[in-house]
Design an enzyme around this catalytic site. Sequence first.
Site, PDB file in Angstrom:
ATOM      1  N   LYS A  16       0.844  -1.206   0.000  1.00 29.32           N
ATOM      2  CA  LYS A  16       0.000   0.000   0.000  1.00 29.32           C
ATOM      3  C   LYS A  16       0.873   1.248   0.000  1.00 29.32           C
ATOM      4  CE  LYS A  16       0.692   1.391   4.498  1.00 29.32           C
ATOM      5  NZ  LYS A  16       1.447   2.587   4.849  1.00 29.32           N
ATOM      6  N   PRO A  98       9.787  -4.281   0.603  1.00 32.27           N
ATOM      7  CA  PRO A  98      10.858  -4.219   1.606  1.00 32.27           C
ATOM      8  C   PRO A  98      10.308  -4.198   3.031  1.00 32.27           C
ATOM      9  CG  PRO A  98      10.734  -2.184   0.352  1.00 32.27           C
ATOM     10  CD  PRO A  98       9.734  -3.109  -0.252  1.00 32.27           C
ATOM     11  N   GLY A 100       9.921  -2.968   6.719  1.00 32.30           N
ATOM     12  CA  GLY A 100      10.063  -1.673   7.398  1.00 32.30           C
ATOM     13  C   GLY A 100      10.144  -0.502   6.443  1.00 32.30           C
ATOM     14  N   GLY A 102       7.380   1.075   5.189  1.00 32.68           N
ATOM     15  CA  GLY A 102       6.168   1.896   5.225  1.00 32.68           C
ATOM     16  C   GLY A 102       5.184   1.546   4.128  1.00 32.68           C
ATOM     17  N   GLY A 104       3.497  -1.468   4.122  1.00 33.25           N
ATOM     18  CA  GLY A 104       2.505  -2.402   4.651  1.00 33.25           C
ATOM     19  C   GLY A 104       2.731  -3.849   4.267  1.00 33.25           C
ATOM     20  N   GLY A 105       3.965  -4.224   3.921  1.00 31.31           N
ATOM     21  CA  GLY A 105       4.222  -5.592   3.456  1.00 31.31           C
ATOM     22  C   GLY A 105       3.830  -6.654   4.483  1.00 31.31           C
ATOM     23  N   GLY A 106       4.319  -6.510   5.703  1.00 30.55           N
ATOM     24  CA  GLY A 106       4.016  -7.498   6.750  1.00 30.55           C
ATOM     25  C   GLY A 106       2.525  -7.552   7.033  1.00 30.55           C
ATOM     26  N   SER A 107       1.878  -6.392   7.005  1.00 33.61           N
ATOM     27  CA  SER A 107       0.436  -6.321   7.268  1.00 33.61           C
ATOM     28  C   SER A 107      -0.342  -7.003   6.149  1.00 33.61           C
ATOM     29  CB  SER A 107      -0.016  -4.861   7.350  1.00 33.61           C
ATOM     30  OG  SER A 107       0.718  -4.183   8.327  1.00 33.61           O
ATOM     31  N   ASP A 140      -2.386  -1.559  10.245  1.00 31.34           N
ATOM     32  CA  ASP A 140      -2.581  -1.511   8.789  1.00 31.34           C
ATOM     33  C   ASP A 140      -3.241  -2.774   8.239  1.00 31.34           C
ATOM     34  OD1 ASP A 140      -1.371   0.945   8.665  1.00 31.34           O
ATOM     35  OD2 ASP A 140       0.553   0.200   7.919  1.00 31.34           O
TER      36      ASP A 140
HETATM   37  O1  C5P Z   1      -0.306  -1.297  14.974  1.00 32.42           O
HETATM   38  P1  C5P Z   1       1.138  -1.450  14.660  1.00 32.42           P
HETATM   39  O2  C5P Z   1       1.757  -2.642  15.347  1.00 32.42           O
HETATM   40  O3  C5P Z   1       1.417  -1.468  13.188  1.00 32.42           O
HETATM   41  O4  C5P Z   1       1.861  -0.160  15.211  1.00 32.42           O
HETATM   42  C1  C5P Z   1       3.266  -0.076  15.377  1.00 32.42           C
HETATM   43  C2  C5P Z   1       3.577   1.116  16.257  1.00 32.42           C
HETATM   44  O5  C5P Z   1       3.262   2.340  15.584  1.00 32.42           O
HETATM   45  C3  C5P Z   1       2.766   1.177  17.528  1.00 32.42           C
HETATM   46  O6  C5P Z   1       3.383   0.452  18.563  1.00 32.42           O
HETATM   47  C4  C5P Z   1       2.747   2.661  17.828  1.00 32.42           C
HETATM   48  O7  C5P Z   1       3.968   3.050  18.413  1.00 32.42           O
HETATM   49  C5  C5P Z   1       2.705   3.287  16.465  1.00 32.42           C
HETATM   50  N1  C5P Z   1       1.331   3.632  16.003  1.00 32.42           N
HETATM   51  C6  C5P Z   1       0.687   4.717  16.585  1.00 32.42           C
HETATM   52  N2  C5P Z   1      -0.569   5.057  16.141  1.00 32.42           N
HETATM   53  C7  C5P Z   1      -1.171   4.373  15.152  1.00 32.42           C
HETATM   54  C8  C5P Z   1      -0.528   3.261  14.551  1.00 32.42           C
HETATM   55  C9  C5P Z   1       0.738   2.929  15.002  1.00 32.42           C
HETATM   56  O8  C5P Z   1       1.226   5.370  17.470  1.00 32.42           O
HETATM   57  N3  C5P Z   1      -2.389   4.752  14.739  1.00 32.42           N
END
Ligand code: C5P
Length: 321
Positions: A16, A98, A100, A102, A104-107, A140
């Site tokens: 994404k 890749p 990390g 940004g 959304g690959g893992g998601s 995500d």
């Molecule tokens: O939900 P996810 O595990 O992808 O989020 C990773 C980190 O990103 C969270 O631990 C948080 O620090 C930050 N995050 C946030 N607000 C969001 C999504 C993510 O602060 N809406």
Amino acid sequence: MTAGPPRLARVKALAKINLSLKVLHKRPDGFHELRTIFQTISLGDALEVEYLPSASTGIEVDSDLEIADNLVGRAAQSVMNAANVRGRVKLRLRKRIPLGGGMGGGSSDAAAVLLALPVLAGRILPTEDLAGLASDLGSDVPFFLTGGTALGVGRGTELYPLPDAPGFFGVAVFPPVHVSTPEAYRGLDRELTPGFKPINMAKFQVLSWTLARGMTPGEWAALAENDFEEFVWGRYPELATIRRKLLGSGAKPVMLSGSGSSLFGIFSERSGLERALPALRGEKAETFRLVSRAHYRRMWRHSLREHIEGESWPPQSRYAQ
Ligand code: C5P
């Protein structure tokens, strides 16, 4: 229980980008309140999901990249628990998105397991249950249950489908820099200030209307915002350099993807994209197209066609009793 041959699906878990990404305030649960527009793109990981009914459950993950705490294994376990089924699950992952970056690959990989495994196991889960499992896995993940163009609010898990963005062409650049998502959120230094600020939605409303009548890249560039950019360009000057390169190549808009470190540039025509590529020689880059919701669903139904019945979404399993 009759074992039968293993049931296998080969799926593409798409990446994404965010057409726009506003981070409002910190919430009492530690997450941040978002207003974002998610968009699936054609770049994707290859995932094979295999299920064999069995008296006991075992989940095996084989990935071409070493991934600490791979979300696909957790996604599979959550499906097995929620559907109350047992069996041997094998997940083979070939990464192109890749880690990390940004994008959304893992998601997306995790959402792919949530979509495919219930079908293979013959236990369809209600859409709301899938959405709950998805948001437990990550902010995500729920978006990838539907794909296309969608407004994300709350943590990013509350989703509203929007009119499709046009099928623009793009190039994503993956710099050899890791931006930690929690660190990027901390870098924004948002206060714990809920409160209703109507202005925060104004650009989104204009963007939604613009999408509905067919947005140009110039209109997108004028409305696009990513709140992480200021922090990330300042902290990682090498990313600001790549941004200038992309702008110089004629891409519009040029944006950071999520909290980075990937950047992307957009072109309305394939010819513009092709003319831009020589300027990016030496960078790790991949070209893509924006993928609509209808296309995303067609792609999914096609990948699961041997195992499903009907046209409903999420797909219904042929093995359901
Ligand atoms: O939900 P996810 O595990 O992808 O989020 C990773 C980190 O990103 C969270 O631990 C948080 O620090 C930050 N995050 C946030 N607000 C969001 C999504 C993510 O602060 N809406």
